[in-house]
Design an enzyme around this catalytic site. Structure first.
Site, mmCIF file in Angstrom:
data_model
loop_
_atom_site.group_PDB
_atom_site.id
_atom_site.type_symbol
_atom_site.label_atom_id
_atom_site.label_comp_id
_atom_site.label_asym_id
_atom_site.label_seq_id
_atom_site.Cartn_x
_atom_site.Cartn_y
_atom_site.Cartn_z
ATOM 1 N N GLY A 260 9.041 3.831 -4.831
ATOM 2 C CA GLY A 260 7.781 3.543 -4.171
ATOM 3 C C GLY A 260 7.802 3.910 -2.702
ATOM 4 O O GLY A 260 8.769 4.483 -2.187
ATOM 5 N N VAL A 261 6.722 3.575 -2.013
ATOM 6 C CA VAL A 261 6.567 3.931 -0.608
ATOM 7 C C VAL A 261 7.303 2.921 0.269
ATOM 8 O O VAL A 261 7.330 1.732 -0.015
ATOM 9 C CB VAL A 261 5.073 3.962 -0.231
ATOM 10 C CG1 VAL A 261 4.895 4.252 1.250
ATOM 11 C CG2 VAL A 261 4.353 5.016 -1.065
ATOM 12 N N GLY A 262 7.899 3.407 1.356
ATOM 13 C CA GLY A 262 8.460 2.505 2.345
ATOM 14 C C GLY A 262 9.933 2.733 2.615
ATOM 15 O O GLY A 262 10.636 3.437 1.883
ATOM 16 N N VAL A 264 12.493 0.685 2.471
ATOM 17 C CA VAL A 264 13.466 0.119 1.542
ATOM 18 C C VAL A 264 13.676 1.065 0.365
ATOM 19 O O VAL A 264 14.824 1.357 -0.025
ATOM 20 C CB VAL A 264 13.021 -1.270 1.050
ATOM 21 C CG1 VAL A 264 14.022 -1.830 0.057
ATOM 22 C CG2 VAL A 264 12.847 -2.228 2.219
ATOM 23 N N GLU A 286 5.564 8.958 -8.199
ATOM 24 C CA GLU A 286 4.235 9.339 -7.717
ATOM 25 C C GLU A 286 4.333 9.974 -6.342
ATOM 26 O O GLU A 286 3.747 11.023 -6.085
ATOM 27 C CB GLU A 286 3.277 8.141 -7.712
ATOM 28 C CG GLU A 286 3.809 6.917 -6.988
ATOM 29 C CD GLU A 286 2.835 5.764 -7.039
ATOM 30 O OE1 GLU A 286 1.882 5.807 -7.829
ATOM 31 O OE2 GLU A 286 3.031 4.797 -6.284
ATOM 32 N N GLY A 380 0.432 2.385 -7.343
ATOM 33 C CA GLY A 380 0.859 2.745 -8.690
ATOM 34 C C GLY A 380 2.014 1.910 -9.188
ATOM 35 O O GLY A 380 2.589 2.211 -10.243
#
Length: 494
Positions: A260-262, A264, A286, A380
């Site tokens: 995912g985004v970010g 971490v 994604e 997502g």
């Protein structure tokens, strides 16, 4: 004069073609591949009309978040009536939370389907960034897939933004297949990250094109920041657990990863690049973030499949310079495909997403602060969390310098239920919740994931629930469910 030449115009001229009440379907996904010139011109037009006392607002559909020159400019100009399905802009967020902009937070994998089936209005104008336009009606998308094919097909009018910065660097990268609509829809022939099911271009009707505007702008992505110690800690814990599962025979080798985004999630990819024990790595995700480039440069990246290549300006230029060699490692898909439950299950994905907060029973909040203030949206994450082979939710155990615990008695908003979460990881430790009933889940999360400053209170809430809750299947006493949130609202500390 060919149709391409005849449709060329300035961004201001294209903006004059937008009417009050239009539904704009724009390209773009997590700050990649969005139109940059026309939205700025629409915002300027809106400000002028508002000064004259005229109404002018539009609805904006995208893939996910767009850059400040799109989402931010339209929000500041008071030109946005409604936004869907995801955003990350501070000015847009402010409008959503003060009620001046309506917002529909939706699963990213479902947005295209909702438009294609008429459940939400089709765009009246599609504004799509492309990297090439051919006389026969073929167009090549730029750094994102998003919902661009859907919007190009459904909108009666099209404005193309030709980004001259990219040259042919994205030609051959995209797979623009869309899933068939039910009933009896055939599956796309995609079994692994590098498989393709469609063309690398989109064929459009030139008669629908009302304007072609050039831009040479970078995607407005913040510079890549090396992971901090907390993020590195979380990343190492995840990799250690994956290796343990592989040795135990519970996890086949060769699974694809979703990140995912970010920072971490980025830290996990960075840790993979440095781990000499790992061989070739495939992504079925994604957002393909900048942290994938170290994997590529070390020769450890197989295929990275996603719906956006989200890079800082420096990395965007580096990609263009190396595209002839690098682009064979990337497949940029439409988000109905990158986030397809069918494909996520079939490929076999190890999913890693960031939680805003998680509770001791395994529910996750990804979107709302204190239950009502929108941060960005669900994105997502649920597409992958429910359908992955192995799923992690990641978060530092505390935020705001320790004032906020990321582990709470009960989340203030539920995006992912306890039925869809598997493993929680903070810098304190890892909790594998699979096969555990509620009380055992709670004790493991408190012991392994909560910060020491909050463990006693979380344990006290659990023990109180075991004595006073309506039932003990889920030992939650309603009177204490949100006491940490309430304390934060009153004092600024949990």
């Amino acid at each position: 004069m060919d149709w391409i030449t005849s449709k060329r115009c300035s961004a201001a001229a294209a903006a004059e073609m937008i009417e009050n009440g239009d539904v704009l379907g724009v390209s773009g996904f997590t700050l990649a591949g969005y139109p940059k010139a026309v939205p700025l011109a629409i915002a300027a037009r809106a400000e002028k009309l508002h000064e004259q006392g005229q109404e002018f607002q539009v609805t904006l559909f995208a893939g996910a978040s767009t850059g400040d020159s799109c989402d931010g400019a339209l929000a500041r100009a008071g030109a946005m009536k409604l936004r869907m399905p995801y955003q990350s802009n501070a000015d847009l967020r402010k409008g959503i939370n003060n009620g001046s902009i309506k917002y529909i937070d939706a699963h990213l994998g479902k947005m295209g389907y909702l438009v294609r089936t008429g459940a939400v209005p089709a765009p009246t104008v599609a504004i799509i960034e492309v990297s090439a336009i051919l006389p026969d009606g073929r167009v090549y998308l730029s750094s994102s897939g998003g919902n661009s094919v859907c919007y190009l097909e459904m909108a009666p009018k099209i404005i193309l933004e030709l980004n001259t910065r990219y040259g042919d660097s994205f030609v051959g990268v995209h797979d623009n297949a869309l899933p068939e609509l039910p009933p009896h829809a055939k599956s796309l022939p995609i079994m692994s990250s590098g498989d393709r099911a469609g063309e690398d271009f989109v064929r459009i009707d030139p008669n629908k094109v009302i304007a072609i505007v050039e831009n040479d702008g970078f995607d407005e992505v913040t510079p890549f920041v090396e992971p901090d110690e907390v993020s590195k800690n979380i990343g190492e814990r995840i990799l250690d657990f994956i290796r343990f599962e592989e040795r135990s025979g519970r996890l086949p080798k060769g699974m694809a990863y979703q990140s995912g985004v970010g920072k971490v999630a980025n830290a996990v990819l960075c840790a993979m690049a440095e781990d000499e024990r790992l061989g070739r790595i495939d992504l079925f995700t994604e957002v393909i973030q900048e942290a994938v480039l170290p994997l590529l440069k070390k020769g450890k990246l197989g295929f990275a499949s996603g719906t956006a290549l989200t890079l800082s300006q420096k990395a965007q230029q580096e990609y263009v310079e190396n595209a002839a060699e690098w682009k064979k490692h990337f497949v940029i898909r439409q988000q109905e495909v990158s986030n397809s439950p069918d494909l996520i299950r079939r490929v076999g994905v190890i999913s890693m997403n960031t939680a805003l907060e998680a509770d001791i029973f395994g529910n996750v909040n990804s979107s709302l602060v204190c239950g009502s203030a929108m941060m960005n949206g669900i994105g997502g994450s649920a597409d992958f969390a429910r359908n992955c082979a192995l799923g992690f939710f990641l978060t530092p155990s505390v935020a705001k310098g320790g004032a906020i615990s990321s582990i709470v008695p009960y989340v203030s908003h539920v995006d992912h239920t306890e039925h869809d979460t598997q493993i929680f990881v903070t810098e304190q430790g890892l909790a594998d919740l699979r096969g555990l009933p509620s009380e055992e889940r709670a004790r493991l999360i408190i012991k392994n994931c909560a910060h020491p400053d909050f463990r006693d209170e979380l344990t006290d809430v659990l023990e109180f629930g075991l004595k006073h809750a309506k039932g003990t299947h889920l030992p939650l006493a309603l009177s204490r469910a949100f006491e940490m949130h309430t304390r934060f609202m009153e004092t600024g500390k949990m």
